[in-house]
Design a protein around this motif. Structure first.
Motif, short mmCIF file in Angstrom:
data_model
loop_
_atom_site.label_atom_id
_atom_site.label_comp_id
_atom_site.label_asym_id
_atom_site.label_seq_id
_atom_site.Cartn_x
_atom_site.Cartn_y
_atom_site.Cartn_z
N VAL A 1 46.34 86.28 61.16
CA VAL A 1 46.86 87.57 60.77
C VAL A 1 45.87 88.25 59.84
CG1 VAL A 1 49.42 86.33 60.85
CG2 VAL A 1 47.68 85.98 58.61
N TYR A 2 46.10 89.27 59.49
CA TYR A 2 45.39 89.91 58.33
C TYR A 2 45.19 89.29 57.11
CZ TYR A 2 44.05 93.95 61.34
OH TYR A 2 43.16 94.88 62.07
N GLY A 3 44.08 89.19 56.59
CA GLY A 3 44.05 88.68 55.07
C GLY A 3 43.94 89.69 54.04
N LEU A 4 44.22 89.05 52.81
CA LEU A 4 43.96 90.08 51.71
C LEU A 4 42.68 89.16 51.01
CD1 LEU A 4 44.38 92.56 49.80
CD2 LEU A 4 46.21 91.31 48.90
N GLY A 5 41.50 89.84 50.93
CA GLY A 5 40.35 88.94 50.45
C GLY A 5 40.28 89.40 49.12
N ALA A 6 39.68 88.18 48.45
CA ALA A 6 38.72 88.53 47.20
C ALA A 6 37.61 87.32 46.91
CB ALA A 6 39.60 88.33 45.97
N ASP A 7 36.69 87.69 46.20
CA ASP A 7 35.68 86.75 45.84
C ASP A 7 36.20 85.47 45.28
OD1 ASP A 7 33.67 85.24 44.78
OD2 ASP A 7 32.73 86.77 43.88
N ALA A 8 36.29 84.28 45.81
CA ALA A 8 36.71 83.26 45.44
C ALA A 8 36.28 82.59 44.12
CB ALA A 8 36.97 82.20 46.49
N THR A 9 35.29 83.06 43.70
CA THR A 9 34.74 82.57 42.46
C THR A 9 34.90 83.47 41.50
OG1 THR A 9 32.39 83.29 42.79
CG2 THR A 9 32.82 81.34 43.50
N ARG B 1 39.01 68.94 46.22
CA ARG B 1 38.28 69.84 45.93
C ARG B 1 36.71 69.61 45.14
NH1 ARG B 1 41.11 72.96 40.60
NH2 ARG B 1 41.90 70.92 39.57
N SER B 2 35.87 70.28 44.95
CA SER B 2 34.71 70.13 44.18
C SER B 2 35.05 71.09 42.94
CB SER B 2 33.42 70.53 45.10
OG SER B 2 33.43 72.23 44.87
N ALA B 3 33.92 70.90 42.10
CA ALA B 3 34.02 71.68 40.79
C ALA B 3 33.87 73.19 40.87
CB ALA B 3 33.07 71.21 39.84
N VAL B 4 33.50 73.68 42.08
CA VAL B 4 33.85 75.13 42.11
C VAL B 4 35.02 75.62 42.51
CG1 VAL B 4 31.37 75.71 42.88
CG2 VAL B 4 32.96 75.17 44.47
N ALA B 5 35.76 74.92 43.07
CA ALA B 5 37.33 75.30 43.50
C ALA B 5 37.95 75.05 42.26
CB ALA B 5 38.08 74.42 44.64
N LYS B 6 38.12 76.33 41.55
CA LYS B 6 38.92 76.34 40.05
C LYS B 6 40.31 76.42 40.45
CE LYS B 6 35.08 76.99 37.50
NZ LYS B 6 33.99 75.96 37.84
N ASP B 7 41.06 75.82 39.21
CA ASP B 7 42.73 76.12 39.07
C ASP B 7 43.23 77.35 39.60
OD1 ASP B 7 42.55 73.58 38.30
OD2 ASP B 7 43.35 74.03 36.14
N TYR B 8 42.42 78.58 39.41
CA TYR B 8 43.26 79.73 40.08
C TYR B 8 42.93 80.04 41.53
CZ TYR B 8 38.15 81.48 39.90
OH TYR B 8 37.02 81.43 39.83
N ILE B 9 42.33 79.02 42.22
CA ILE B 9 42.41 78.94 43.67
C ILE B 9 43.53 77.99 44.10
CG2 ILE B 9 40.98 78.55 45.51
CD1 ILE B 9 40.01 81.11 44.55
N GLY C 1 25.09 86.47 48.17
CA GLY C 1 25.39 85.14 47.08
C GLY C 1 26.64 84.73 46.92
N GLY C 2 27.59 85.17 47.62
CA GLY C 2 28.89 84.66 47.61
C GLY C 2 28.85 83.48 48.30
N ILE C 3 30.01 82.68 48.03
CA ILE C 3 30.35 81.38 48.68
C ILE C 3 31.66 81.32 49.31
CG2 ILE C 3 28.30 80.11 47.24
CD1 ILE C 3 30.93 78.83 45.66
N GLY C 4 32.46 82.04 49.02
CA GLY C 4 33.73 81.91 49.99
C GLY C 4 34.72 83.16 49.47
N VAL C 5 35.61 83.44 50.42
CA VAL C 5 36.56 84.65 50.20
C VAL C 5 38.05 84.19 50.26
CG1 VAL C 5 37.44 86.70 51.10
CG2 VAL C 5 34.95 86.41 51.13
N ALA C 6 38.64 84.13 49.08
CA ALA C 6 40.02 83.49 48.81
C ALA C 6 41.06 84.86 49.64
CB ALA C 6 40.44 83.59 47.63
N ALA C 7 41.72 84.25 50.70
CA ALA C 7 42.55 85.24 51.26
C ALA C 7 43.78 84.80 51.89
CB ALA C 7 41.78 85.88 52.33
N PRO C 8 44.99 85.08 51.19
CA PRO C 8 46.17 84.70 51.83
C PRO C 8 46.76 85.93 52.83
CG PRO C 8 46.51 86.29 49.74
CD PRO C 8 44.94 86.00 49.87
#
Ligand code: TXA
Ligand code: MG
Length: 320
Positions: free
Chosen positions: A32-40, A99-107, A135-142
């Protein structure tokens, strides 16, 4: 908000830069289509929640361009999870890992696990690769729909539903209709055995074959908080009824071998289960566009994708 049709490589680069600068980019995936943002970027991620009207304690899937970034986001990864990633990424599968330390509570919604996926849709993959070059490391997308509503399977669906809430600097990449049409299979890989949290195109059979392990299917009763497990979800405005007895004036969705009852409005007539999955959400949306009060859907038989459709259908039908 700008919609970019069939984005060129330069336009994908521009979208990757927009993500890096903290803007939102809706993009096609095979599901499906995702709504993306920089996951960090906490601020960018918080906009996903406000645009969708989603409660902030619901975790987001982090999208990466390859298995190489797995260990950036996750630790203590089970051997079978690596095997799944090798066999089914890029593809319609999300792994839940410690999760590792880069995956914060807001994710993660404060949970100790993170959801990861490598999508296979070429525009999505190119966007993620360009984002990582910056330099990005991941895109959060629901899924790019309002909270509780039907997932979008075209860029038009996204624009119609979220356009009013997006900023002028946000983007929608139009890559045509999604090829799978239902959300990714979600597998909890934090325990010795895989656990199916959301059925999808990667099936129980495929998972068991690859891992050599028996899978649990707790997707109806998981304690992990998955918003898809909430009662009313994937719901159009019309009331969804599961069954064969459509009344005149109802919308009707069923396999092609199911005759159309007199006086109903046939919204989809899929020849096979893949087509059913591909057309299902757009057919529900079409029912709403026509202002129908009720949509009757005949449950498809079988396992795999059929089980995924029945799962979404039971949620669309409950609570309203
Ligand atoms: O196919 C898909 O998975 C699409 C495309 C855009 O990738 N995404 C998607 O995201 O369906 P969303 O947010 O609509 O649904 C993801 C589900 C949610 O129910 C969320 O609660 C669950 O995944 N989830 C995400 N991270 C999780 C975690 N750490 N633990 C448990 N569940 C998680
Ligand atoms: Mg969703």
């Amino acid at each position: 908000m700008e919609i970019i049709n069939n984005p060129t490589h330069d336009e994908i680069k521009k979208a990757a830069k927009a993500l890096k600068d903290g803007h939102l980019v809706a993009f096609p995936t095979e599901t499906v289509y995702g709504l993306g943002a920089d996951a960090t970027n906490e601020k960018a991620v918080s906009r996903i929640y406000s645009v969708k009207g989603r409660p902030s304690d619901h975790p987001l899937i982090v999208h990466i361009s390859s298995i190489n970034l797995l260990e950036k986001w996750a630790i203590d990864i089970q051997e079978y999870a690596i095997q799944l990633a090798r066999d089914f990424w890029p593809g319609p599968m999300t792994l839940i890992l410690k999760r590792s330390a880069v995956a914060k509570d807001y994710i993660t919604g404060g949970q100790s696990n993170v959801g990861l996926r490598v999508p296979s849709q070429p525009i999505a993959l190119a966007l993620l690769a360009e984002f990582e070059k910056n330099g990005g490391i991941g895109v959060a997308a629901p899924s790019a729909n309002l909270f509780g509503a039907v997932s979008p399977t075209s860029a038009g669906d996204v624009g119609e539903e979220l356009g009013a809430y997006l900023n002028t600097t946000d983007l929608i990449l139009d890559g045509g209709r999604c090829s799978v049409g239902v959300e990714s299979t979600i597998i909890d890989c934090t325990k010795p055995h895989p656990d199916l949290l959301r059925p999808g195109a990667i099936t129980v059979e495929m998972i068991e074959k690859t891992t050599g392990l028996k899978i649990f299917s707790s997707f109806t009763k998981s304690e992990i908080r998955v918003s898809g497990l909430l009662e009313s979800h994937y719901s159009p405005k019309a009331k969804v009824i599961i069954g064969k007895d459509a009344e005149p004036g109802d919308g009707f969705i069923a396999m092609a071998n199911q005759a159309t009852p007199a006086g109903v409005i046939r919204l989809a007539i899929p020849e096979n289960i893949e087509e059913f999955a591909r057309d299902f959400y757009s057919a529900l949306r079409e029912g709403d566009r026509r202002g129908l009060k009720k949509i009757t859907v005949v449950n498809p038989d079988g396992e795999g994708l059929a089980a995924a459709i029945r799962d979404r259908l039971s949620k669309a039908a409950s609570g309203k």
